[in-house]
Design an enzyme around this catalytic site. Sequence first.
Site, PDB file in Angstrom:
ATOM      1  CB  CYS A 113      24.512  28.239  -8.819  1.00 43.35           C
ATOM      2  SG  CYS A 113      25.289  27.485  -9.773  1.00 43.35           S
ATOM      3  CG  HIS A 254      20.480  28.891 -10.541  1.00 41.44           C
ATOM      4  ND1 HIS A 254      21.091  28.794 -11.451  1.00 41.44           N
ATOM      5  CD2 HIS A 254      20.763  26.892 -10.004  1.00 41.44           C
ATOM      6  CE1 HIS A 254      22.262  27.569 -11.358  1.00 41.44           C
ATOM      7  NE2 HIS A 254      22.034  26.908 -10.805  1.00 41.44           N
ATOM      8  CG  ASN A 284      24.037  25.223 -13.235  1.00 41.29           C
ATOM      9  OD1 ASN A 284      24.303  26.595 -13.294  1.00 41.29           O
ATOM     10  ND2 ASN A 284      24.517  24.621 -12.097  1.00 41.29           N
TER      11      ASN A 284
HETATM   12  O1  UT7 Z   1      23.552  24.547  -9.752  1.00 37.25           O
HETATM   13  C1  UT7 Z   1      23.587  23.676  -8.735  1.00 37.25           C
HETATM   14  C2  UT7 Z   1      24.481  22.493  -9.154  1.00 37.25           C
HETATM   15  N1  UT7 Z   1      24.571  21.593  -9.955  1.00 37.25           N
HETATM   16  C3  UT7 Z   1      23.414  21.345  -9.684  1.00 37.25           C
HETATM   17  O2  UT7 Z   1      22.245  21.569 -10.043  1.00 37.25           O
HETATM   18  C4  UT7 Z   1      23.736  19.544 -10.171  1.00 37.25           C
HETATM   19  C5  UT7 Z   1      22.808  19.044  -9.026  1.00 37.25           C
HETATM   20  N2  UT7 Z   1      21.699  17.086  -9.247  1.00 37.25           N
HETATM   21  C6  UT7 Z   1      22.077  16.540 -10.931  1.00 37.25           C
HETATM   22  O3  UT7 Z   1      21.659  17.096 -12.136  1.00 37.25           O
HETATM   23  C7  UT7 Z   1      21.657  15.313 -11.357  1.00 37.25           C
HETATM   24  O4  UT7 Z   1      21.900  14.978  -9.882  1.00 37.25           O
HETATM   25  C8  UT7 Z   1      23.154  14.566 -12.237  1.00 37.25           C
HETATM   26  C9  UT7 Z   1      21.854  15.385 -13.261  1.00 37.25           C
HETATM   27  C10 UT7 Z   1      24.238  15.019 -11.710  1.00 37.25           C
HETATM   28  C11 UT7 Z   1      22.947  13.164 -11.947  1.00 37.25           C
HETATM   29  O5  UT7 Z   1      21.697  12.827 -12.069  1.00 37.25           O
HETATM   30  P1  UT7 Z   1      20.959  11.594 -11.182  1.00 37.25           P
HETATM   31  O6  UT7 Z   1      20.131  11.103 -11.641  1.00 37.25           O
HETATM   32  O7  UT7 Z   1      21.231  11.901  -9.766  1.00 37.25           O
HETATM   33  O8  UT7 Z   1      22.101  10.700 -12.131  1.00 37.25           O
HETATM   34  P2  UT7 Z   1      23.264   9.481 -10.814  1.00 37.25           P
HETATM   35  O9  UT7 Z   1      24.100  10.323 -10.149  1.00 37.25           O
HETATM   36  O10 UT7 Z   1      23.034   8.776  -9.712  1.00 37.25           O
HETATM   37  O11 UT7 Z   1      23.661   8.137 -11.291  1.00 37.25           O
HETATM   38  C12 UT7 Z   1      22.619   7.474 -12.657  1.00 37.25           C
HETATM   39  C13 UT7 Z   1      23.635   7.008 -13.453  1.00 37.25           C
HETATM   40  C14 UT7 Z   1      25.258   5.857 -12.671  1.00 37.25           C
HETATM   41  O12 UT7 Z   1      25.508   5.087 -13.403  1.00 37.25           O
HETATM   42  P3  UT7 Z   1      25.012   3.350 -12.774  1.00 37.25           P
HETATM   43  O13 UT7 Z   1      25.943   3.535 -11.994  1.00 37.25           O
HETATM   44  O14 UT7 Z   1      23.633   3.647 -12.286  1.00 37.25           O
HETATM   45  O15 UT7 Z   1      25.242   2.700 -13.672  1.00 37.25           O
HETATM   46  C15 UT7 Z   1      26.060   7.415 -14.060  1.00 37.25           C
HETATM   47  O16 UT7 Z   1      27.295   6.629 -13.565  1.00 37.25           O
HETATM   48  O17 UT7 Z   1      23.931   7.806 -14.959  1.00 37.25           O
HETATM   49  C16 UT7 Z   1      25.498   7.550 -15.278  1.00 37.25           C
HETATM   50  N3  UT7 Z   1      26.182   8.532 -15.791  1.00 37.25           N
HETATM   51  C17 UT7 Z   1      26.140   8.867 -17.048  1.00 37.25           C
HETATM   52  N4  UT7 Z   1      25.208   8.074 -17.860  1.00 37.25           N
HETATM   53  C18 UT7 Z   1      25.587   8.747 -19.027  1.00 37.25           C
HETATM   54  C19 UT7 Z   1      26.225   9.939 -14.727  1.00 37.25           C
HETATM   55  N5  UT7 Z   1      26.238  11.080 -15.281  1.00 37.25           N
HETATM   56  C20 UT7 Z   1      26.511  10.639 -16.930  1.00 37.25           C
HETATM   57  C21 UT7 Z   1      26.416  11.455 -18.357  1.00 37.25           C
HETATM   58  N6  UT7 Z   1      26.267  10.102 -19.206  1.00 37.25           N
HETATM   59  N7  UT7 Z   1      26.815  12.447 -18.223  1.00 37.25           N
END
Ligand code: UT7
Length: 350
Positions: A113, A254, A284
């Site tokens: 990215c 970005h 993204n």
């Molecule tokens: O250009 C660089 C490329 N990448 C990025 O920019 C991504 C960077 N990371 C992020 O944007 C965030 O970390 C995410 C959006 C991917 C995830 O957000 P988060 O607030 O860090 O959530 P998490 O991974 O800590 O997950 C929290 C909960 C989990 O459930 P439990 O374990 O708390 O029960 C996940 O399983 O959210 C759950 N979860 C979802 N729920 C519904 C993860 N993805 C989803 C989803 N829908 N799509």
Amino acid sequence: MAEATIWSVGGYAPPYIVTNDMLTTRMDTSDEWIRTRTGIRERRTAGPDETTATVSATAAQAALDAYGFNADDLDWVVVCTDTPEMWSPATACFVQEAIGARRASAIDLTGGCAGFLQTLQLLSPLAASGKRMLVIGTELLTHALNWRDRATAVLFGDGSGAFLLGSSDDADGIRIGPGLSRSDGSQADILGKPYGGTRYRITPELVQQGEMHTIRMEGPKVFKHAVTLMSEIGKTLLSQAALTAEQIDWVVPHQANQRIIDAVAHQVGFRMDQVFSHVAHYANTGSASIGLALADMLEQKLIAPGQKLLSVAFGAGFSWASQLFVVNRIPASRFLHAGEILGDAWGWDT
Ligand code: UT7
């Protein structure tokens, strides 16, 4: 002394729109979760007959048409992508053929990215010296997603942004000012698309699992590093250029996640009305993100002569970058984004 200058900008967002609600029919997610965690409402996907080369050529042609530039006069066609047309030859060769840049040399660069800003920094001296080039950031990231991985699959979209670059001696537009970029290969395993190269060959088992060409990411780790490193490299560039946050007219970050954009703005000291974001509509788009954002800003007439722009980006590698732009004159631009088709254009069983 002549400086590298963006003469024109072309943007292409493919016409198929996939809303968050549509994703809920394919995986255990919700519009509410995606919107509150990322700010994303919908993303674009390429049509069934589109590939990285055709999407790149569309954005490239938009930049050429906007300026009225003859493709025969191009010295270089450079495509920056992590989702290439094929392993070899370079996607840029297909684009060179499609737009009729018969005298040009064509090559791809891959940097995640942050790759588009890295590419601009690498090529700016060539543009300043008088070489005329198209630099095209393109991703068809929806073709590289594991639809069983809800934490990653909801984040990405397809698109392309193209800059026609040359020297400030020949024409005026947006000057490419100072920039910084860094990489940390010790974090290479956190985010990427590992299979299909020479380290992890595609096996029948991987094909059966359907994971041989998908993006893998440890989201929370990426989030933390993205905020820290984009803020840091943005602040360092401002300080080296003897500028304050107040003196920047637009931050063009970005477009990965609205929460990341908000946190970086807060840490560097920007007001949110200085920050451009359209992540809600395009998600993204990796290497395409900054070019697409600039094409959108130009179409919305947000950019004015005399303004200073700061871009920051972060992605796989890890690699991260910051870049200053100075608007001397508003460059010609064309942003093709007619989203007429609600739905996905291709199978989801990847
Ligand atoms: O250009 C660089 C490329 N990448 C990025 O920019 C991504 C960077 N990371 C992020 O944007 C965030 O970390 C995410 C959006 C991917 C995830 O957000 P988060 O607030 O860090 O959530 P998490 O991974 O800590 O997950 C929290 C909960 C989990 O459930 P439990 O374990 O708390 O029960 C996940 O399983 O959210 C759950 N979860 C979802 N729920 C519904 C993860 N993805 C989803 C989803 N829908 N799509």
